[in-house]
Enzyme design. Structure first.
Site, mmCIF file in Angstrom:
data_model
loop_
_atom_site.group_PDB
_atom_site.id
_atom_site.type_symbol
_atom_site.label_atom_id
_atom_site.label_comp_id
_atom_site.label_asym_id
_atom_site.label_seq_id
_atom_site.Cartn_x
_atom_site.Cartn_y
_atom_site.Cartn_z
ATOM 1 N N HIS A 205 0.795 -1.237 0.000
ATOM 2 C CA HIS A 205 0.000 0.000 0.000
ATOM 3 C C HIS A 205 0.821 1.278 0.000
ATOM 4 O O HIS A 205 0.282 2.364 -0.013
ATOM 5 C CB HIS A 205 -0.910 0.029 1.230
ATOM 6 C CG HIS A 205 -0.152 0.341 2.501
ATOM 7 N ND1 HIS A 205 0.611 -0.593 3.154
ATOM 8 C CD2 HIS A 205 -0.019 1.485 3.201
ATOM 9 C CE1 HIS A 205 1.170 -0.036 4.219
ATOM 10 N NE2 HIS A 205 0.805 1.229 4.271
HETATM 11 C C1 UD1 Z 1 -1.372 6.115 5.711
HETATM 12 C C2 UD1 Z 1 0.016 6.551 6.142
HETATM 13 C C3 UD1 Z 1 1.003 5.392 5.952
HETATM 14 C C4 UD1 Z 1 0.508 4.157 6.680
HETATM 15 C C5 UD1 Z 1 -0.909 3.815 6.255
HETATM 16 C C6 UD1 Z 1 -1.439 2.691 7.093
HETATM 17 C C7 UD1 Z 1 0.621 8.924 5.825
HETATM 18 C C8 UD1 Z 1 1.402 9.848 5.013
HETATM 19 N N1 UD1 Z 1 0.522 7.663 5.341
HETATM 20 O O1 UD1 Z 1 -1.319 5.803 4.331
HETATM 21 O O2 UD1 Z 1 2.262 5.754 6.482
HETATM 22 O O3 UD1 Z 1 1.350 3.082 6.363
HETATM 23 O O4 UD1 Z 1 -1.757 4.977 6.470
HETATM 24 O O5 UD1 Z 1 -2.444 1.980 6.447
HETATM 25 O O6 UD1 Z 1 0.097 9.276 6.854
HETATM 26 N N2 UD1 Z 1 -8.885 5.562 2.139
HETATM 27 C C9 UD1 Z 1 -10.093 4.942 2.290
HETATM 28 N N3 UD1 Z 1 -10.568 4.745 3.557
HETATM 29 C C10 UD1 Z 1 -9.909 5.167 4.645
HETATM 30 C C11 UD1 Z 1 -8.672 5.791 4.482
HETATM 31 C C12 UD1 Z 1 -8.170 5.977 3.221
HETATM 32 O O7 UD1 Z 1 -10.742 4.564 1.320
HETATM 33 O O8 UD1 Z 1 -10.394 4.939 5.764
HETATM 34 C C13 UD1 Z 1 -8.327 5.751 0.771
HETATM 35 C C14 UD1 Z 1 -8.582 7.129 0.194
HETATM 36 O O9 UD1 Z 1 -8.782 6.968 -1.181
HETATM 37 C C15 UD1 Z 1 -7.273 7.838 0.427
HETATM 38 C C16 UD1 Z 1 -6.255 6.722 0.331
HETATM 39 O O10 UD1 Z 1 -6.904 5.579 0.842
HETATM 40 O O11 UD1 Z 1 -7.043 8.861 -0.499
HETATM 41 C C17 UD1 Z 1 -4.982 6.987 1.114
HETATM 42 O O12 UD1 Z 1 -5.265 7.301 2.482
HETATM 43 P P1 UD1 Z 1 -4.229 8.146 3.360
HETATM 44 O O13 UD1 Z 1 -4.697 8.242 4.761
HETATM 45 O O14 UD1 Z 1 -3.893 9.420 2.680
HETATM 46 O O15 UD1 Z 1 -2.904 7.311 3.288
HETATM 47 P P2 UD1 Z 1 -2.626 5.753 3.468
HETATM 48 O O16 UD1 Z 1 -2.215 5.223 2.150
HETATM 49 O O17 UD1 Z 1 -3.759 5.115 4.164
HETATM 50 N N1 UDP Z 2 -3.372 -5.388 9.212
HETATM 51 C C1 UDP Z 2 -4.666 -5.854 9.467
HETATM 52 N N2 UDP Z 2 -5.449 -6.227 8.389
HETATM 53 C C2 UDP Z 2 -4.999 -6.166 7.112
HETATM 54 C C3 UDP Z 2 -3.671 -5.706 6.868
HETATM 55 C C4 UDP Z 2 -2.893 -5.319 7.943
HETATM 56 O O1 UDP Z 2 -5.099 -5.927 10.621
HETATM 57 O O2 UDP Z 2 -5.761 -6.513 6.198
HETATM 58 C C5 UDP Z 2 -2.541 -4.945 10.358
HETATM 59 C C6 UDP Z 2 -1.226 -5.675 10.501
HETATM 60 O O3 UDP Z 2 -1.375 -6.799 11.323
HETATM 61 C C7 UDP Z 2 -0.322 -4.612 11.121
HETATM 62 C C8 UDP Z 2 -0.910 -3.307 10.648
HETATM 63 O O4 UDP Z 2 -2.197 -3.604 10.122
HETATM 64 O O5 UDP Z 2 -0.376 -4.632 12.534
HETATM 65 C C9 UDP Z 2 -0.037 -2.702 9.580
HETATM 66 O O6 UDP Z 2 -0.685 -1.598 9.031
HETATM 67 P P1 UDP Z 2 -0.346 -1.020 7.600
HETATM 68 O O7 UDP Z 2 0.342 -2.043 6.794
HETATM 69 O O8 UDP Z 2 -1.592 -0.424 7.088
HETATM 70 O O9 UDP Z 2 0.618 0.209 7.949
HETATM 71 P P2 UDP Z 2 2.196 0.344 8.230
HETATM 72 O O10 UDP Z 2 2.568 -0.570 9.324
HETATM 73 O O11 UDP Z 2 2.903 0.076 6.956
HETATM 74 O O12 UDP Z 2 2.331 1.789 8.592
#
Ligand code: UD1
Ligand code: UDP
Length: 358
Positions: A205
């Site tokens: 992601h």
């Molecule tokens: C964010 C964090 C990343 C983390 C990840 C965990 C930043 C810069 N990035 O990335 O470090 O690893 O969370 O998962 O803070 N969206 C949904 N539903 C939601 C949230 C997001 O559909 O509840 C979609 C939207 O289209 C949005 C995109 O996901 O534009 C990205 O969401 P965003 O919170 O900007 O960043 P993540 O990729 O989730």
């Molecule tokens: N995770 C989860 N369900 C999923 C994918 C990930 O519960 O479908 C959990 C995973 O066990 C870990 C956390 O989400 O604890 C990691 O989050 P993510 O990969 O979104 O973010 P990052 O750690 O890269 O910031």
């Protein structure tokens, strides 16, 4: 002593849960402030329910947007709450925009900041997370480093030693607190028709991977090649960011089983029973290392070098031939490494440090 625990995204909820649990146990004066960066049920509420975390007192509902828009909404929203509640310490975890926004709002109001998971560095400043980590560390009063390595990074950057506390990573607490519950409460393997140690698990992601058609397509090609060679199912619970890009780029991974994001107990079970995990997630690199499931990281670097040093992780990058080569190395390796992230008492140490006024 009044505390505010800020969280905004899936990994922050999971990794703050052990700290919240500890604050609850001690009947502490604290509240949860949710920024609303994640808002979809399966990235947010499901974790509050499953990990039995009390409801947030505030949800800023900042939602999605550009980095500046999102961070600005977090900053002004958190400031308002801090002015009203006047806490002594604000706690943030990790490296998201919610972390930076929360820390910055607090430090300007002279509220002490505690950074859980301090001192991680990928040394890649094109990653938004790297900027968030560095800035948050440098405005924090309590730096909770998960490992000695993270502490040494902070000291080398001139942060005073008395502000740095090596606690272990709260993800170990989370894994230990929930692993035994997965067997009773999740039947995800049956539901997905998977057999233990007979499938690969993928998560992907990161902005730098999925927001580039070239990088995303190259990784998917590598995964297709693995499916061809090993003839095993490859399960990919897909983050909404990646889902959006797959549609936009019209990528059509043939050999992957794409499913919605999974709840924590289900995901832990999927990790624990996987033959191999391939990921660009920070938390998943840690969990696979803790669970002794071999991991291949689909990135050019990692801020979790401990996983590589102990032998649990291999950094493949994005080229199909490198993904294939690293997968083979990890599958051939004995999985008897030591967990480098602590003993599962990080939450306790963090709360001890803050409440003890250290
Ligand atoms: C964010 C964090 C990343 C983390 C990840 C965990 C930043 C810069 N990035 O990335 O470090 O690893 O969370 O998962 O803070 N969206 C949904 N539903 C939601 C949230 C997001 O559909 O509840 C979609 C939207 O289209 C949005 C995109 O996901 O534009 C990205 O969401 P965003 O919170 O900007 O960043 P993540 O990729 O989730
Ligand atoms: N995770 C989860 N369900 C999923 C994918 C990930 O519960 O479908 C959990 C995973 O066990 C870990 C956390 O989400 O604890 C990691 O989050 P993510 O990969 O979104 O973010 P990052 O750690 O890269 O910031």
């Amino acid at each position: 002593m009044k505390l505010v625990v800020v969280c905004g995204t899936r990994p922050e909820i999971i990794k703050m849960a052990p700290v919240i649990r500890e604050l609850e146990k001690r009947n502490s004066d604290y509240f949860i402030l949710h920024t609303g960066q994640h808002y979809s049920y399966n990235l947010d509420k499901v974790f509050f329910e499953q990990l039995e975390i009390p409801q947030a007192r505030y949800n800023l509902e900042v939602g999605s947007g550009s980095h500046a828009e999102q961070t600005a909404r977090i900053l002004t929203g958190v400031e308002q709450v801090l002015l009203q509640e006047k806490p002594d310490v604000l706690l943030v975890e990790g490296d998201t925009n919610s972390v930076l926004g929360g820390a910055l709002a607090a430090v300007k109001l002279h509220i002490r900041v505690g950074h859980v998971e301090a001192g991680l560095r990928s040394y890649d400043r094109t990653m938004p997370e790297e900027i968030n980590r560095i800035l948050t560390d440098h405005c924090s009063d309590y730096l909770f480093a998960p490992t000695d390595k993270a502490k040494s990074v902070l000291l080398a950057e001139g942060i005073p030693g008395e502000s740095v506390f090596v606690t272990g990573n709260t993800i170990v607490d989370a894994v230990l607190q929930n692993l035994s519950r997965t067997e009773q409460k999740s039947n995800i393997l049956d539901a997905l028709n998977l057999r233990p140690k007979d499938y690969f698990l993928v998560t992907l992601h990161r902005q730098e991977n999925v927001d580039s058609r070239h990088r995303f397509a190259s990784i998917l090609q590598g995964l297709d090649r693995l499916a061809d060679e090993y003839k095993l199912p490859i399960v990919y619970p897909i983050h909404p960011r990646s889902q959006k890009r797959i549609m936009e780029y019209q990528l059509n991974p043939q050999n992957l089983s794409l499913i919605d994001p999974v709840d924590y107990l289900g995901f832990l079970q999927l990790e624990n029973n996987a033959k191999l995990i391939l990921t660009d997630s920070g938390g998943v690199q840690e969990e696979s290392c803790i669970l002794r499931v071999p991991c291949v990281t689909l990135r050019d670097n990692t801020e979790r070098p401990e996983t590589v040093v102990v032998g649990g992780n291999s950094i493949a990058g994005i080229k199909p031939e490198d993904i294939h080569r690293c997968s083979k190395i990890m599958l051939d390796r004995a999985n008897n490494w030591q967990n480098p992230f602590g003993d599962g008492k990080a939450g306790e140490r963090i709360v001890d440090t803050i409440l003890g006024g250290k």
